[in-house]
Design a protein around this motif. Structure first.
Motif, PDB file in Angstrom:
ATOM      1  N   LEU A  58       0.877  -1.143   0.076  1.00  0.00           N
ATOM      2  CA  LEU A  58      -0.010  -0.039  -0.117  1.00  0.00           C
ATOM      3  C   LEU A  58       0.845   1.105   0.012  1.00  0.00           C
ATOM      4  O   LEU A  58       0.593   2.217  -0.695  1.00  0.00           O
ATOM      5  CB  LEU A  58      -0.943  -0.135   1.143  1.00  0.00           C
ATOM      6  CG  LEU A  58      -2.036  -0.844   1.062  1.00  0.00           C
ATOM      7  CD1 LEU A  58      -2.768  -1.130   2.503  1.00  0.00           C
ATOM      8  CD2 LEU A  58      -2.819  -0.960  -0.032  1.00  0.00           C
TER       9      LEU A  58
ATOM     10  N   TRP B  94      -4.121   4.825   3.977  1.00  0.00           N
ATOM     11  CA  TRP B  94      -4.413   3.734   2.981  1.00  0.00           C
ATOM     12  C   TRP B  94      -5.234   2.863   3.206  1.00  0.00           C
ATOM     13  O   TRP B  94      -6.115   2.330   2.230  1.00  0.00           O
ATOM     14  CB  TRP B  94      -2.910   2.861   3.513  1.00  0.00           C
ATOM     15  CG  TRP B  94      -1.709   3.612   3.031  1.00  0.00           C
ATOM     16  CD1 TRP B  94      -1.679   4.258   1.824  1.00  0.00           C
ATOM     17  CD2 TRP B  94      -0.584   3.638   3.675  1.00  0.00           C
ATOM     18  NE1 TRP B  94      -0.227   4.677   1.816  1.00  0.00           N
ATOM     19  CE2 TRP B  94       0.633   4.205   2.776  1.00  0.00           C
ATOM     20  CE3 TRP B  94      -0.127   2.990   4.838  1.00  0.00           C
ATOM     21  CZ2 TRP B  94       1.821   4.456   3.467  1.00  0.00           C
ATOM     22  CZ3 TRP B  94       1.109   3.216   5.243  1.00  0.00           C
ATOM     23  CH2 TRP B  94       2.097   4.031   4.569  1.00  0.00           C
TER      24      TRP B  94
ATOM     25  N   HIS C  97      -8.240   2.217   0.137  1.00  0.00           N
ATOM     26  CA  HIS C  97      -8.397   1.044  -0.247  1.00  0.00           C
ATOM     27  C   HIS C  97      -9.996   0.461  -0.040  1.00  0.00           C
ATOM     28  O   HIS C  97     -10.470  -0.302  -1.065  1.00  0.00           O
ATOM     29  CB  HIS C  97      -7.267  -0.045   0.485  1.00  0.00           C
ATOM     30  CG  HIS C  97      -7.106  -1.270  -0.146  1.00  0.00           C
ATOM     31  ND1 HIS C  97      -6.471  -1.424  -1.324  1.00  0.00           N
ATOM     32  CD2 HIS C  97      -7.563  -2.741   0.109  1.00  0.00           C
ATOM     33  CE1 HIS C  97      -6.572  -2.737  -1.773  1.00  0.00           C
ATOM     34  NE2 HIS C  97      -7.307  -3.698  -0.995  1.00  0.00           N
TER      35      HIS C  97
ATOM     36  N   VAL D   4     -11.295  -0.145  -3.455  1.00  0.00           N
ATOM     37  CA  VAL D   4     -10.954  -1.455  -4.025  1.00  0.00           C
ATOM     38  C   VAL D   4     -11.876  -2.538  -3.350  1.00  0.00           C
ATOM     39  O   VAL D   4     -12.802  -3.276  -3.699  1.00  0.00           O
ATOM     40  CB  VAL D   4      -9.518  -1.840  -3.934  1.00  0.00           C
ATOM     41  CG1 VAL D   4      -9.341  -3.177  -4.294  1.00  0.00           C
ATOM     42  CG2 VAL D   4      -8.664  -0.792  -4.751  1.00  0.00           C
ATOM     43  N   CYS D   5     -11.575  -2.319  -1.907  1.00  0.00           N
ATOM     44  CA  CYS D   5     -12.554  -3.421  -1.179  1.00  0.00           C
ATOM     45  C   CYS D   5     -13.821  -3.009  -0.764  1.00  0.00           C
ATOM     46  O   CYS D   5     -14.133  -2.653   0.422  1.00  0.00           O
ATOM     47  CB  CYS D   5     -11.556  -3.867   0.201  1.00  0.00           C
ATOM     48  SG  CYS D   5     -12.018  -5.330   0.746  1.00  0.00           S
TER      49      CYS D   5
ATOM     50  N   CYS E  52      -7.036  -5.996  -6.835  1.00  0.00           N
ATOM     51  CA  CYS E  52      -6.244  -5.693  -5.444  1.00  0.00           C
ATOM     52  C   CYS E  52      -4.922  -6.184  -5.302  1.00  0.00           C
ATOM     53  O   CYS E  52      -4.508  -7.332  -5.661  1.00  0.00           O
ATOM     54  CB  CYS E  52      -7.211  -6.403  -4.457  1.00  0.00           C
ATOM     55  SG  CYS E  52      -6.431  -6.352  -2.730  1.00  0.00           S
TER      56      CYS E  52
ATOM     57  N   CYS F 255      -4.900 -11.502   1.568  1.00  0.00           N
ATOM     58  CA  CYS F 255      -6.078 -11.329   2.065  1.00  0.00           C
ATOM     59  C   CYS F 255      -6.701 -12.637   2.422  1.00  0.00           C
ATOM     60  O   CYS F 255      -6.801 -13.750   1.565  1.00  0.00           O
ATOM     61  CB  CYS F 255      -7.099 -10.360   1.162  1.00  0.00           C
ATOM     62  SG  CYS F 255      -8.794 -10.651   1.584  1.00  0.00           S
TER      63      CYS F 255
END
Length: 210
Positions: free
Chosen positions: A13, A178, A182, A186-187, A197, A203
């Motif tokens: 990240l 971060w 994210h 993204v998530c 990702c 993950c």
């Protein structure tokens, strides 16, 4: 998630965004405080649209008090819960003048004593303005921390404490930014973009998307 994976998680990240910043627009600690108060149950984009004109007309606590509740309400009526937020913005501006000489305090207890300022808002200000290594857990960070196995917890305070224990010290200062970025892009809640990702392999989420 194991500690080695967590360090790699934040290394990636960091490498992708070495200097993460809040997406809220502000020109002073006071303006950031107000913007974060207004951002509850609202998008940063929507808050920025409203505060561009609000901060042009009332950039300081003194000017905000002069603008008054009706004036504040008129500027922020496009934001959810705007009536209550207008009251809190006026009240916190008055208290900053009365108790702190118009300056935003670098102290959690003093911040949380202001109307509309809870633990998350205080942490955002302490981290972003005063660069204190604290963790503001919003819905994005709460979801991401549980979904990935980074720092599971049943509520935001539990997740905050877990993150403070588990995030490597050299990444802690910017970890909030971060994680929120994210989680926001993204998530995401309904359809996480697992295919895009950069920490997918670290993950622990079982139902990854393509």
């Amino acid at each position: 998630m194991k500690r080695e994976a967590i360090r790699e998680f934040f290394r990636r990240l960091h490498d992708a965004n070495p200097q993460p910043q809040t997406e809220l627009e502000y020109a002073s600690p006071y303006q950031l405080l107000v913007a974060v108060v207004l951002s509850a149950q609202a998008t940063d984009r929507g808050v920025n649209i409203a505060t561009r004109k609000l901060f042009a007309d009332a950039p300081t606590p003194e000017a905000m008090v002069s603008l008054g509740e009706t004036g504040i309400t008129e500027h922020i009526k496009t934001i959810g819960l705007f009536r209550n937020k207008a009251k809190n913005t006026l009240a916190l501006s008055r208290l900053l003048l009365e108790r702190h000489g118009g300056e935003v305090p670098a102290d959690r207890v003093a911040l949380e004593a202001l109307p509309g300022v809870g633990r998350k808002t205080a942490n955002v200000v302490l981290n972003t303005v005063f660069r204190q290594p604290v963790m503001a857990v919003d819905t994005h960070i709460f979801r991401l921390s549980n979904r990935t196995g980074l720092a599971p917890g049943k509520d935001v305070v539990e997740v905050e404490k877990a993150l403070m224990r588990r995030v490597p010290e050299d990444y802690l200062l910017d970890a909030h930014h971060w994680l929120i970025l994210h989680g926001r892009y993204v998530c995401t809640a309904r359809s996480p973009k697992c295919g895009q990702c950069i920490v997918r392999d670290l993950c622990l989420f079982r139902d990854k998307t393509a």
